[in-house]
Scaffold this active site. Sequence first.
Site, PDB file in Angstrom:
ATOM      1  N   ASP A 640       0.862  -1.178   0.000  1.00  0.00           N
ATOM      2  CA  ASP A 640       0.000   0.000   0.000  1.00  0.00           C
ATOM      3  C   ASP A 640       0.904   1.235   0.000  1.00  0.00           C
ATOM      4  O   ASP A 640       2.102   1.149   0.273  1.00  0.00           O
ATOM      5  CB  ASP A 640      -0.882  -0.027   1.245  1.00  0.00           C
ATOM      6  CG  ASP A 640      -1.795   1.187   1.338  1.00  0.00           C
ATOM      7  OD1 ASP A 640      -2.307   1.614   0.295  1.00  0.00           O
ATOM      8  OD2 ASP A 640      -1.975   1.700   2.451  1.00  0.00           O
ATOM      9  N   ARG A 842      -2.121  15.107  -2.126  1.00  0.00           N
ATOM     10  CA  ARG A 842      -3.431  14.442  -2.154  1.00  0.00           C
ATOM     11  C   ARG A 842      -4.492  15.504  -2.420  1.00  0.00           C
ATOM     12  O   ARG A 842      -4.640  16.443  -1.649  1.00  0.00           O
ATOM     13  CB  ARG A 842      -3.692  13.738  -0.822  1.00  0.00           C
ATOM     14  CG  ARG A 842      -2.688  12.648  -0.512  1.00  0.00           C
ATOM     15  CD  ARG A 842      -2.682  12.274   0.960  1.00  0.00           C
ATOM     16  NE  ARG A 842      -3.956  11.754   1.422  1.00  0.00           N
ATOM     17  CZ  ARG A 842      -4.280  10.468   1.405  1.00  0.00           C
ATOM     18  NH1 ARG A 842      -3.424   9.586   0.926  1.00  0.00           N
ATOM     19  NH2 ARG A 842      -5.445  10.057   1.852  1.00  0.00           N
ATOM     20  N   ASN A1066      -8.431  -1.363   4.379  1.00  0.00           N
ATOM     21  CA  ASN A1066      -8.538  -1.667   2.953  1.00  0.00           C
ATOM     22  C   ASN A1066      -7.403  -2.563   2.467  1.00  0.00           C
ATOM     23  O   ASN A1066      -7.409  -2.993   1.319  1.00  0.00           O
ATOM     24  CB  ASN A1066      -8.567  -0.375   2.139  1.00  0.00           C
ATOM     25  CG  ASN A1066      -7.361   0.513   2.410  1.00  0.00           C
ATOM     26  OD1 ASN A1066      -6.779   0.475   3.492  1.00  0.00           O
ATOM     27  ND2 ASN A1066      -6.978   1.310   1.451  1.00  0.00           N
TER      28      ASN A1066
END
Length: 1437
Positions: A640, A842, A1066
């Site tokens: 990730d 982001r 996740n």
Amino acid sequence: MTYARFLAALRTRVRIRSLLLRQCLAEALGVFILIVITLSGAAQSVTSAGAKGGYFSAAFSGGISVMVAIHISGGVSGGHLNPAFSLAMCLLAQCPWWKLPIFSVVQIASAFVGAGTVYILYYDAIHHYSNGTLAVTGPRETASIFATYPAPYLSLWNGFFDQVLGTAVLVVSILALIDPRNRRIPPGLEPLGVALLVVSLGLALGANCSCAINPARDLGPRLFTYVAGWGPQVFSVSHGPDQSAAKAMGFCAKKQPPEEERRVKANAREYNEKFQYASNCIKTSKYNVVTFLPINLFEQFQEVANTYFLFLLILQLIPQISSLSWFTTIVPLVLVLTITAVKDATDDYFRHKSDNQVNNRQSQVLINGILQQEQWMNVRVGDIIKLENNQFVAADLLLLSSSEPHGLCYIETSELDGETNMKVRQATPVTSELSDTSRLAHFDGEVVCEPPNNKLDKFGGTLHWKESKHPLSNQNMLLRGCVLRNTEWCFGLVVFAGPDTKLMQNSGRTKFKRTSIDRLMNTLVLWIFGFLVCMGVILAIGNSIWEHEVGACFQVFLPWDAAVDSAVFSGFLSFWSYIIILNTVVPISLYVSVEVIRLGHSYFINWDKKMYCAKRCTPAEARTTTLNEELGQVEYIFSDKTGTLTQNIMVFSKCSVNGRSYGDVLDVLGYKVELGEKAEPVDFSFNPLADPTFTFWDTGLLEAVKLGDPQVHEFFRLLSLCHTVMSEEKNPGELYYKAQSPDEGALVTAARNFGFVFRGRTPKTITVQELGRPVTYQLLAILDFNNVRKRMSVIVRNHEGQIRLYCKGADTILLERLHPGNQEMYNVTTDHLNEYAGEGLRTLVLAYRDLEDGYYSEWAKRLQRASASSEGREERLAQLYEEVENEMVLLGATAIEDKLQQGVPETIALLTLANIKIWVLTGDKQETAVNIGYSCKMLTDEMAEVFLITGHTVLEVRQELRKAREKLMDSSSRSLGNGFAFQEKLSALKLTSVLEAVAGEYALVINGHSLAHALEADMELEFLETACACKAVICCRVTPLQKAQVVELVKKHKKAVTLAIGDGANDVSMIKTAHIGVGISGQEGIQAVLASDYSFSQFKFLQRLLLVHGRWSYLRMCKFLCYFFYKNFAFTMVHFWFGFFCGFSAQTVYDQYFITLYNIVYTSLPVLAMGVFDQDVPEQRSLEYPKLYEPGQLNLLFNKREFFICIAQGIFTSVFMFFLPYGVFADDDLLADYQSFAVTVATALVIVVSVQIGLDTGFWTAINHFFIWGSLAAYFAILFAMHSDGLFQLFPNQFRFVGNAQNTLAQPAVWLTIALTTVVCIVPVVAFRFLKLDLKPELSDTVRYTQLVRKKQKAQHRCMGRVGRPGSRRSGYAFSHQEGFGELIMSGKNMRLSSLALSSFGGRTSASWIETLRKKKGGEGGSVTSSPSGGDKALKA
């Protein structure tokens, strides 16, 4: 035999003179044992919900119980054990008719008592499984433990018919076996023959009616179930093909359909109990004091190895075939069972403590209108509970009311998802006023909701009360494991209790993972067993020939046993005897030693101070002990990004408002100022509520706020309203925000510092202090975020009565929902978004929409109806959200910085040099992920090309993949044509495609929507080959499911060990799918850690986990296995050679005590020390030379070839171990006796294997010295003790050969023989290793040699420093906010790379950091040779 003599002595002392009484007692005892063992197996199988047991184990336990029962009672009563068999014996005139009713009553009564005994033993398990209700029907029935019921597709009558048929077949078969006119079973083997019949019939008919062979087994226990409280239904019978009645009773449908909905009525225990809902008692333990021994033994004998050794023990109890005492097998078997049992008992003890602590917690339960203190275990579904501040929630509750206004309460969910921030829950308005016990006592509402499930963030149901329906959602629920915070009290209705709560539903077992060495070991053990059978057959044939040709001549003084009537049968018995003798090729101590070594490796990981994070006080943790050696074989890492490669600590960095970008500091000429040249940060002293830790550099944004720019004000107003943050003010002016995700907190903090301070919320209002002026907004609706919508909205009404929707979300979603006007601002904001993403930030888009009162009222009514619907609720709500979130006006965008973790580039560089391929699977947009790839050195300047796969259709993705493949093929053909030697590499790695031999370095970047097409069945191989040919792969915008699919794809087709590492919920599916899962204990909770096999706090520790601990674990385990098989074949094969000189009589070479102690005393500790402590090079060299890791990836140290080499060496050793002493003793009359020969061979064997392990040990410690030389000393001490006068006087029948060892070892010829044997066995090994070291050294040999040279020259070793381009590193952002964890991002509209990002893919001329590192290593390790093309540097030894 000992126990037979004991029973005989017991019968003599009791002196029961009546033959009938003795026979009845024998029948009772036999049936009792039969029932207890058989029903215990059934109870274990049922109460463990099918996790253990099954048809085979039930049949196996039935067979064992029959064998034991017949053995006990057969000599007295004939071992009928069954009314049907007694009837058959009466019909054959073998038993008087008057005994039939007596035997039948005794058998049925004993079965009744046996069933009661099993019920007592399994009382806790049965009641926990059935929730305290002894039911014959339903999914929790337990009557089938005691009585035979048919399978779901048969009637009870058909099941009874099968039982009668099975009993008849069994009786006829037994009569045939004992008929003297037939070839009878040899005496003593009758119980074994009957047991095999029982197992066969159980497997043949067990699918219909379990053990269909014993009416007494059925009738007696069925009577017990009736008496014990199961009720008269146990005798109900269903006839014919109509199954409805039987299914309704549960006979023919043991497993009912799963619960479809749950109905719970408040204050109505009797009503709720008819549904047989689970109680609130939690039981994670498996045993109690009474049941521990039978259940644990039953579990342990599910292991094939334990069953195998139990089978050998049974064979050794048969005197006709056993040439070894039973203790040679039972001692190691009991030792292994005891060690495992102690470990299981310790684990279960702590589970008991935990269960008792939780179950005995106190809770206030409303009973008959009075609050009473009750233990948690006594809480039932439908009870109303009162919780007080800081108390744990006892069960899954529907919140009814609270001390806070509007029925609000605050909870902390750290035990559920690891998040420590507070969350808000709200009671339904209709119950929020029920604040006193008198009103709650009259509350009789009924909840109709979903059945128990493990979805923490979803709940759907309806409250029926006062002839109206009220929708229920997850916002109305308090889940077990939460803690009530900042709320004085609240009341809740128990909806799910105990094992049905979402916490317990999520505590399912992780998929069991096995290493490649484990899988290889299973294959090798089967091969060894086949080899054992072959040796047994050879020796059995030899025995038959010898007995026929030679043994027949000596029948007068060497007669056959009574049971042996031919040479062929003698060979048959000899076969089983040699199976017993030669079984040590697979000793049971092997499995124990492997587990001990793995446990030691796990502790080394836990104790590694260099993997300890002092900042978080978090050590590394090996959460499993079965995968350590697999860490040394990893080829693919799936990582990730956010929180794993980056810190997941968000900082508001830049923003775009009304087409203007803020965040960069410009000089007087309008150029950007670098980080080191920036002026003072923005001064927020005007705002007394500003966060002092917040830093922003662009004063222009604050000036726009002070000048009253309406767009800027609206921008920060949106940030202060559109969120789910909770505010807490401990002291006046000191605000603390509790956010569900770090980026959400960063945005609200930014609005706070610029003057729009979020102060607090109620269910219907949000209070914001705007530039010092408090403003309260009416909160009309929250359209929460999920991983499909990827956006969040709030609908509020301001003080002027205007209704406005504020929305923030991912750019790929929100930009499609804007009003078509103002295209210029759209284009400018898009450019700003691409610029921010190119810098690794982001991004998030903000927009709003004004709503008319009439439209909102009509839409709100439809929303209310959709919320109350029981079917399709989620879909209807999504449609309404989609409708209102359109035609929005663009406000701007935000950019948040998430910095790289320390040491990430260096770690990735080292792992890349170790030939480990790293794939990043992230939910971020493509530009952000690419920039992070360059920051962490996954993507380098000197890469030939970075392939971008962005197609939206199957055809586009296929075309883009084929273009990439063509370029790779061209590169490969050019490199092969230029003469590069790739053939050796291709042969070693066994590559499936020529693509993996490409000369240049390539990377692949693919989007989520493209990946969805690439993972389709007809394209997955094409995608896989292309991706595996690339040095780095980045998958963007992927969902958790896609992460797991990518890992599964590589596992399925590449036959490579995979490792997945992540920090959020996740990542759980990816972590569980990979061979090895690693969890980062970061900012996103602990769900990833809980699902992982290993955990630590920073990505950089991965290099030590793999290159040091993983490589050492693999090396140690391989050396251990090679030596273990060698020493046991050297030990065992001596018996094989001796068989040709002892008439194939199954006589052992060694003393039986030596056979017992060889693997558990004489040779166990030295090999354990090597397996735990050995290392080829120090840890510093393991990190300096990552290529040392490659042997594990190629599985070079232990494979089938290495196994056969070890076997060959063991056989070679055994040949000289036997024939050299035999040759000496054959010509020496003084030493020509069996015991002296045995002592000589055993002593030579112990010395040879001790010298061999000394040669195999590469890293000597004091423990190695102590174990090796201590084992030798222990051998001689035990040897002399066993041949001493003292033991002979104590046990004259066991230790007869007094002084034999002393006499033998006093002969010089013996020691010369031992020395010669040692030299002949060891010198070839030493010579081969010297030649190999000189002619074909391995890299580890070269590194050790280099280390020795450095020590001699006293050269100062230079440590590798940190190398990299200067400048700040930034990471990318995708909107990550949801209940639980964020970043569950699915495919969306592709965003093109900005010109800045595109330019980064080509034209880069600076040196690669990895290449620089490789050159630096080459310069340190030896001379550097340059290729003509200026390529890789080579290390010369």
